[in-house]
Design an enzyme around this catalytic site. Structure first.
Site, mmCIF file in Angstrom:
data_model
loop_
_atom_site.group_PDB
_atom_site.id
_atom_site.type_symbol
_atom_site.label_atom_id
_atom_site.label_comp_id
_atom_site.label_asym_id
_atom_site.label_seq_id
_atom_site.Cartn_x
_atom_site.Cartn_y
_atom_site.Cartn_z
ATOM 1 N N THR A 150 75.926 46.796 82.461
ATOM 2 C CA THR A 150 76.826 47.914 82.742
ATOM 3 C C THR A 150 76.083 49.087 83.366
ATOM 4 O O THR A 150 76.707 50.023 83.850
ATOM 5 C CB THR A 150 77.531 48.397 81.460
ATOM 6 O OG1 THR A 150 76.543 48.703 80.467
ATOM 7 C CG2 THR A 150 78.465 47.323 80.920
ATOM 8 N N ALA A 167 72.495 43.984 73.087
ATOM 9 C CA ALA A 167 71.737 44.039 71.826
ATOM 10 C C ALA A 167 72.647 43.872 70.617
ATOM 11 O O ALA A 167 72.260 43.239 69.633
ATOM 12 C CB ALA A 167 70.960 45.353 71.728
ATOM 13 N N THR A 228 67.625 46.306 74.313
ATOM 14 C CA THR A 228 68.046 46.209 75.711
ATOM 15 C C THR A 228 68.003 47.568 76.409
ATOM 16 O O THR A 228 68.345 48.593 75.837
ATOM 17 C CB THR A 228 69.469 45.632 75.818
ATOM 18 O OG1 THR A 228 70.329 46.341 74.923
ATOM 19 C CG2 THR A 228 69.481 44.160 75.471
ATOM 20 N N ASN A 248 68.907 49.789 70.784
ATOM 21 C CA ASN A 248 68.916 49.531 69.350
ATOM 22 C C ASN A 248 68.487 48.099 69.027
ATOM 23 O O ASN A 248 68.335 47.262 69.910
ATOM 24 C CB ASN A 248 70.314 49.772 68.783
ATOM 25 C CG ASN A 248 71.366 48.908 69.481
ATOM 26 O OD1 ASN A 248 71.822 49.232 70.563
ATOM 27 N ND2 ASN A 248 71.746 47.804 68.860
ATOM 28 N N ASP A 293 71.793 51.893 64.725
ATOM 29 C CA ASP A 293 72.362 51.686 66.056
ATOM 30 C C ASP A 293 72.081 52.893 66.941
ATOM 31 O O ASP A 293 72.910 53.297 67.744
ATOM 32 C CB ASP A 293 73.867 51.413 65.973
ATOM 33 C CG ASP A 293 74.461 50.934 67.287
ATOM 34 O OD1 ASP A 293 73.680 50.644 68.209
ATOM 35 O OD2 ASP A 293 75.692 50.881 67.398
ATOM 36 N N LYS A 320 70.371 59.503 71.322
ATOM 37 C CA LYS A 320 71.412 59.496 70.299
ATOM 38 C C LYS A 320 71.027 60.246 69.033
ATOM 39 O O LYS A 320 71.881 60.784 68.342
ATOM 40 C CB LYS A 320 71.723 58.043 69.904
ATOM 41 C CG LYS A 320 72.860 57.379 70.641
ATOM 42 C CD LYS A 320 73.198 56.048 69.951
ATOM 43 C CE LYS A 320 74.288 55.302 70.683
ATOM 44 N NZ LYS A 320 74.674 54.057 69.976
ATOM 45 N N CYS A 593 86.484 45.119 67.238
ATOM 46 C CA CYS A 593 87.422 46.004 67.935
ATOM 47 C C CYS A 593 86.975 47.454 68.044
ATOM 48 O O CYS A 593 87.419 48.174 68.938
ATOM 49 C CB CYS A 593 88.788 45.980 67.242
ATOM 50 S SG CYS A 593 89.397 44.340 66.791
ATOM 51 N N CYS A 596 85.729 49.487 71.339
ATOM 52 C CA CYS A 596 86.695 49.962 72.330
ATOM 53 C C CYS A 596 87.796 50.814 71.719
ATOM 54 O O CYS A 596 88.301 51.733 72.363
ATOM 55 C CB CYS A 596 87.328 48.790 73.066
ATOM 56 S SG CYS A 596 86.214 47.911 74.159
ATOM 57 N N HIS A 597 88.179 50.495 70.474
ATOM 58 C CA HIS A 597 89.363 51.130 69.899
ATOM 59 C C HIS A 597 89.058 52.139 68.803
ATOM 60 O O HIS A 597 89.987 52.676 68.197
ATOM 61 C CB HIS A 597 90.313 50.054 69.369
ATOM 62 C CG HIS A 597 90.858 49.159 70.443
ATOM 63 N ND1 HIS A 597 91.782 49.590 71.364
ATOM 64 C CD2 HIS A 597 90.576 47.874 70.783
ATOM 65 C CE1 HIS A 597 92.067 48.605 72.203
ATOM 66 N NE2 HIS A 597 91.339 47.552 71.880
#
Length: 667
Positions: A150, A167, A228, A248, A293, A320, A593, A596-597
């Site tokens: 991405t 990752a 990654t 991570n 993470d 982060k 999920c 994205c959500h």
């Protein structure tokens, strides 16, 4: 070809961060703090998607090149918006599910008449910049593995450098360089060690793996290890160094990944490698014992700063974990680090003598839920930042968003290929979790931050109602440009933060803006398509389709189409499922999920608490059989069963009932 920021290229934007140091500062000043109020929309292109569009466009000699979802690239006349060509690499729709965070890309690269596309499915593609015809293509990873791309590729002196993601799903991170003319692979650098029983890889990273290997324990290679490099790169041509920001670990929980031992190099680090050979030169690890993470894949910027009475060649990053780092880019020496958000659940400070964070008691994850802030949601995420040599300030979107962490009990974690492998426990002690989540929501903040890297202090901030505002651009016109979560494009004075101009665009851009010159006229361009990190307190969030927007002084007569009519929050069905079923659904939702959500089903690109009755009736078909694949929601039949889908639906019904009273009061 001249370097992207050579004086002869002042009119162009030829690399992801404009120059190889990624400072996203333009010397153009035709649009400035004295006349920006005359800015108007010159042209736009509807990208016909509701997904987030994250790419930074490029401009080379009057042609604007832009990338939409699934790596579709279009060339435009940069002054008029006329489409010149479109190249569609035909990335399979299933990659929206096989990649952790959807089918967006952060950009493309340009070099000597070619445009370079790093496709989601791992292909590196060169196309002719004049015609859009494919010149060469190579596959950069084994598609049987859980990799994806991405991030934007970069071209440094004829070498295309690209990393990858995955990752969370269980891969071994690496970065590779290719010949820009032919596509021949020049070197490969692994970011974490593989199975020691297999011996050296025979790659550029072999000497580095001798450093990294003693910092790992257990059988991490069974899960890939992670690390990654999915977004952040920079390059210094004088030092001949490529800087890699790594991610991570896999699984997220250090206890399972490395038996709770060792620093796990080179997770969450900056690694400098020789640009010609790919061989290791130095590293600095921001997050040893990575357990949360956290990633250090956020943008990096090189600059020369006056520190302590001498000029230092530095590289800067706000990853982060909430600390802003200034590092000597020749040696990797830590010069300073200071928190730019509250970090009191993770580390009290960075020890200058060792370069290590001093962890707070209880920072590491146990089986008891606890609140971490910063969390995986990031104090600063991938959204581009900028540095102005005129003000000496770095500008970026900062946020404070906690989340609840607890590791699974021993024996509970099971690795699943091509699925998020966190190692977290997501359903124990629900009363405690509810209290912690209430605290996280109450403390959520988001703001545009101007940071002085020399004094390691805040210069000014612009607060927003919630996090989610996008990347930034700084210019010699004393401007900072940012898309906002309020569905506007805003421009601020770079020296003071005073708002100078704002336009309602019915979208919340997360990408970074660019600026360029055509026939003596300066333009500002940005992709406006929201798809950033989830936001707890955003509420129902409806936008128009994603668009490429281009502005100039005095432009008039071009208007955006009206936004779609607002929708009310539908009353959810009554909850009839058992608590065990809801708990199971919570766990499955968190693994499949939430990316994205939104965590706890709050925020995200589609808030699933507020599905219509028709959507609920079709829920299993959507989730398992991909009946909304044309909108990017690919079926999960290979990973979830009918019972799993029903459990997730039960959890979403439970969450909707919990929040309906408050949400319905604010349609």
């Amino acid at each position: 070809m001249l370097t992207p920021d050579a004086p002869a290229n002042i009119a162009n934007w030829m690399s992801h961060g404009r120059n190889w140091g990624e400072d996203r500062f333009s010397p153009l000043a035709q649009i400035n703090d004295g006349n920006v109020g005359q800015l108007g929309l010159a042209w736009f292109d509807d990208l016909a998607t509701m997904r987030g569009v994250q790419a930074t466009p490029l401009v080379v000699d009057g042609v604007l090149y832009n990338e939409s979802i699934y790596n579709i690239v279009t060339a435009y006349n940069a002054a008029t918006g006329e489409r010149l060509w479109t190249y569609d690499p035909q990335v399979g729709a299933e990659w929206a599910r096989l990649a952790c965070c959807g089918p967006s890309s952060r950009g493309i690269a340009a070099w000597e008449g070619k445009i370079y596309i790093a496709a989601l499915d791992g292909r590196l593609i060169a196309v002719d910049a004049a015609t859009g015809q494919e010149v060469w293509t190579v596959q950069t990873f084994d598609r049987a593995e859980a990799y994806s791309i991405t991030g934007a590729p970069r071209v440094y002196d004829g070498k295309v450098v690209i990393g990858n993601g995955g990752a969370d799903y269980g891969v071994r991170g690496f970065v590779a360089a290719y010949d820009a003319a032919t596509g021949e692979r020049l070197w490969k650098f692994y970011t974490v060690p593989g199975n020691p029983a297999n011996g050296p890889d025979g790659e550029a990273s072999d000497s580095a793996m001798q450093i990294a290997l003693p910092t790992w324990h257990g059988e991490w290679w069974r899960y890939g290890g992670g690390g990654t490099a999915w977004d952040a790169f920079a390059y210094d041509p004088q030092l001949n160094l490529v800087y890699i920001g790594t991610g991570n670990g896999t699984p997220h929980m250090w206890h399972f990944r490395s038996d709770g031992q060792g620093d796990n190099l080179f997770l969450c680090s900056i690694v400098a490698v020789n640009a010609t050979s790919g061989e290791y030169v130095w590293h600095y690890q921001m997050v040893p014992e990575e357990d949360w993470d956290y990633t250090c894949t956020q943008p990096m910027i090189t600059a020369d700063l006056e520190i302590g009475g001498r000029t230092r060649q530095v590289i800067m990053q706000a990853p982060k974990n909430g600390f802003f780092y200034v590092i000597d880019r020749a040696t990797g020496e830590l010069l300073s680090a200071q928190n730019y958000v509250s970090v009191n659940t993770w580390a009290s400070h960075i020890d200058r003598a060792t370069g290590r964070p001093v962890l707070m008691p209880g920072a590491h994850n146990t089986t008891t839920p606890h609140l971490m802030s910063p969390s995986w949601l990031a104090a600063h995420t991938w959204h581009p930042m900028a540095y102005s040599p005129l003000t000496g300030l770095v500008y970026f979107s900062a946020q404070e968003q906690g989340d609840v962490y607890a590791r699974a009990e021993d024996g509970e974690f099971t690795y699943v290929h091509h699925r998020s492998n966190s190692g977290q426990q997501r359903r124990n002690q629900p009363e405690l979790r509810a209290r912690l989540m209430e605290q996280a929501r109450a403390e959520e903040k988001g703001y545009l931050l101007a940071w002085n890297p020399v004094t390691q202090s805040e210069a000014w901030r612009v607060p927003y109602r919630v996090p989610g505002s996008g990347g930034v651009l700084a210019t010699a016109g004393n401007l900072v440009v940012q898309g906002t979560i309020d569905k506007t494009l805003a421009i601020y004075a770079a020296d003071t933060g005073r708002k100078l101009w704002e336009m309602d665009i019915d979208q919340a851009p997360v990408a970074g803006a660019i600026t360029y010159l055509v026939d003596g006229v300066q333009y500002i361009a940005i992709n406006a398509g929201w798809g950033g990190s989830p936001v707890y307190n955003l509420g129902p969030f409806q936008t128009s389709t994603a668009k490429l927007l281009v502005f100039r002084l005095g432009a008039s007569g071009v208007t955006l189409p009206p936004p779609p009519p607002p929708s009310s929050v539908p009353r959810p069905p009554f909850l009839t499922a058992t608590e065990d079923m809801v708990a199971r659904g919570r766990e499955l939702y968190g693994e499949n999920c939430a990316r994205c959500h939104g965590p706890n089903a709050v925020g995200g690109m589609k808030d699933l608490r507020w599905m219509t009755a028709e959507t609920r009736a079709a829920f299993a078909d959507i989730v398992l059989r991909g009946t909304l694949a044309d909108r990017g929601m690919i079926g999960f039949a290979g990973q979830l069963s009918e019972a799993d889908a029903n459990a997730i639906h039960a959890f979403l019904i439970a969450r909707a009932n919990e929040d309906y009273a408050d949400a319905s009061a604010h349609p």
